[in-house]
Design an enzyme around this catalytic site. Structure first.
Site, PDB file in Angstrom:
ATOM      1  N   ARG A 177       0.824  -1.541   0.026  1.00  5.41           N
ATOM      2  CA  ARG A 177      -0.029   0.037  -0.109  1.00  5.41           C
ATOM      3  C   ARG A 177       0.871   1.169   0.189  1.00  5.41           C
ATOM      4  O   ARG A 177       0.293   2.279   0.843  1.00  5.41           O
ATOM      5  CB  ARG A 177      -1.029   0.061   1.320  1.00  5.41           C
ATOM      6  CG  ARG A 177      -1.942  -1.086   1.198  1.00  5.41           C
ATOM      7  CD  ARG A 177      -2.673  -1.017  -0.010  1.00  5.41           C
ATOM      8  NE  ARG A 177      -3.532  -2.466   0.061  1.00  5.41           N
ATOM      9  CZ  ARG A 177      -3.381  -3.607  -0.574  1.00  5.41           C
ATOM     10  NH1 ARG A 177      -2.287  -3.680  -1.409  1.00  5.41           N
ATOM     11  NH2 ARG A 177      -4.062  -4.604  -0.544  1.00  5.41           N
ATOM     12  N   SER A 226     -11.279   0.130   3.036  1.00  6.27           N
ATOM     13  CA  SER A 226     -10.353  -0.263   4.019  1.00  6.27           C
ATOM     14  C   SER A 226      -9.790   1.042   4.819  1.00  6.27           C
ATOM     15  O   SER A 226      -9.001   1.775   4.007  1.00  6.27           O
ATOM     16  CB  SER A 226      -9.227  -1.422   3.748  1.00  6.27           C
ATOM     17  OG  SER A 226      -9.865  -2.635   3.437  1.00  6.27           O
ATOM     18  N   GLU A 296      -4.690   3.550   5.984  1.00  3.52           N
ATOM     19  CA  GLU A 296      -4.695   3.475   4.341  1.00  3.52           C
ATOM     20  C   GLU A 296      -5.179   4.573   3.733  1.00  3.52           C
ATOM     21  O   GLU A 296      -4.914   4.993   2.601  1.00  3.52           O
ATOM     22  CB  GLU A 296      -5.198   2.070   4.011  1.00  3.52           C
ATOM     23  CG  GLU A 296      -4.989   1.807   2.706  1.00  3.52           C
ATOM     24  CD  GLU A 296      -5.615   0.385   2.189  1.00  3.52           C
ATOM     25  OE1 GLU A 296      -6.399   0.048   1.313  1.00  3.52           O
ATOM     26  OE2 GLU A 296      -5.368  -0.736   3.147  1.00  3.52           O
TER      27      GLU A 296
END
Length: 303
Positions: A177, A226, A296
């Protein structure tokens, strides 16, 4: 603060029309956020290069919005020029027997639709990710089916000074990520390798994965995917649920009852509500489990 008239005129000369004081909430997945000082849709590589160069010369920040699917934009909005890539910067092309080239502004859902029509296989891992190619590269987006880094060959960047360059997958520094893109760089395109898998099997895999997401995630309310990265060897959702935080509410922001790693806008939430809830979840999980959850989701704008 409005953009300077000289900058607006220079951008117009480059065929980039600026909308002043543009509301952003309806452009985001959480449906929150204030206005941008200026907003423009950029249709070509030359326009994007001009935007970067002219704004750098005017000391005006440039913020690429993408699909705003992992952004929490402040109630006070974003200073400078917010841009969204369209036109040739949102295309999907494949030369015969060559790599697939996708524009940075291409929405992943649109790409998957075309991939199904063309029989392209290999990028099933983006199924259900509500972003753009540019955002997916910057975040090394992925699902349980894999990550962008599994198939990417290179990406074309327009640097903060307007310089255009291509960087290999290794130079992009993709990891879980995250990436090592230069500050201010905008992803104009990315090239990917495809596989020779059966297109029908690919369609079935995508359909199964989308069904899984619909059953396990709150896909019918304003959310941002998320909220937290999974800690190594664990899952953020498990830690949040184990802390008893499902359903926790601040204002109209709520930890989803369906999946604890999703925070939803139940109607009328502010960006301040959402940020307060994110930080309260982080605080309680750290207190209960000694784990500092990493976001995130990115904060954007003036806080």
């Amino acid at each position: 603060m409005p953009l300077s008239p000289d900058l607006v005129d220079a951008l117009a000369a480059a065929s980039v029309q600026v909308a002043p004081d543009e509301p952003l909430a309806k452009k985001t997945w959480w449906r929150v956020g204030g206005a941008a000082d200026g907003y423009a849709e950029v249709e070509s590589l030359l326009q994007l290069s001009a935007v970067q160069r002219l704004c750098a010369e005017a000391s005006c920040p440039v913020f690429p919005l993408g699909n705003a699917s992992n952004l929490l934009i402040s109630d006070l909005g974003i200073r400078g020029l917010v841009i969204r890539l369209t036109g040739e910067l949102a295309r999907a092309d494949r030369h015969p027997d060559g790599p697939l080239e996708l524009g940075g502004g291409l929405k992943l859902v649109s790409f998957l639709r075309k991939a199904s029509q063309e029989g392209w296989t290999g990028l099933e891992m983006v199924a259900g990710v509500p972003g753009t190619i540019g955002g997916a590269v910057r975040m090394n987006a992925g699902t349980r089916l894999g990550e962008i880094s599994d198939r990417i060959l290179s990406a074309g960047l327009v640097l903060a000074d307007g310089t255009i360059e291509s960087r290999s997958a290794e130079e992009l520094g993709l990891s879980y990520r995250t990436s090592l893109l230069p500050d201010g760089a905008v992803v104009a395109w990315a090239r990917f390798t495809l596989t020779d898998s059966d297109p029908e099997q690919s369609k079935a895999l995508v359909a199964e994965h989308l069904d899984y997401r619909a059953r396990t995630q709150p896909t019918d309310v304003p959310t941002c995917g998320s909220t937290f990265r999974n800690p190594q060897g664990d899952h953020a959702g498990r830690l949040i649920e184990a802390t008893g935080l499902k359903g926790l509410t601040i204002g109209a922001a709520q930890v989803s009852d369906k999946h604890a790693n999703f925070i939803v806008n139940t109607g009328g939430a502010t960006a301040a509500d959402l940020r307060a809830l994110i930080e309260e979840v982080q605080r309680r999980v750290l207190e209960a489990h000694g784990v500092q959850l990493q976001r995130e989701v990115h904060y954007a704008g003036e806080w």
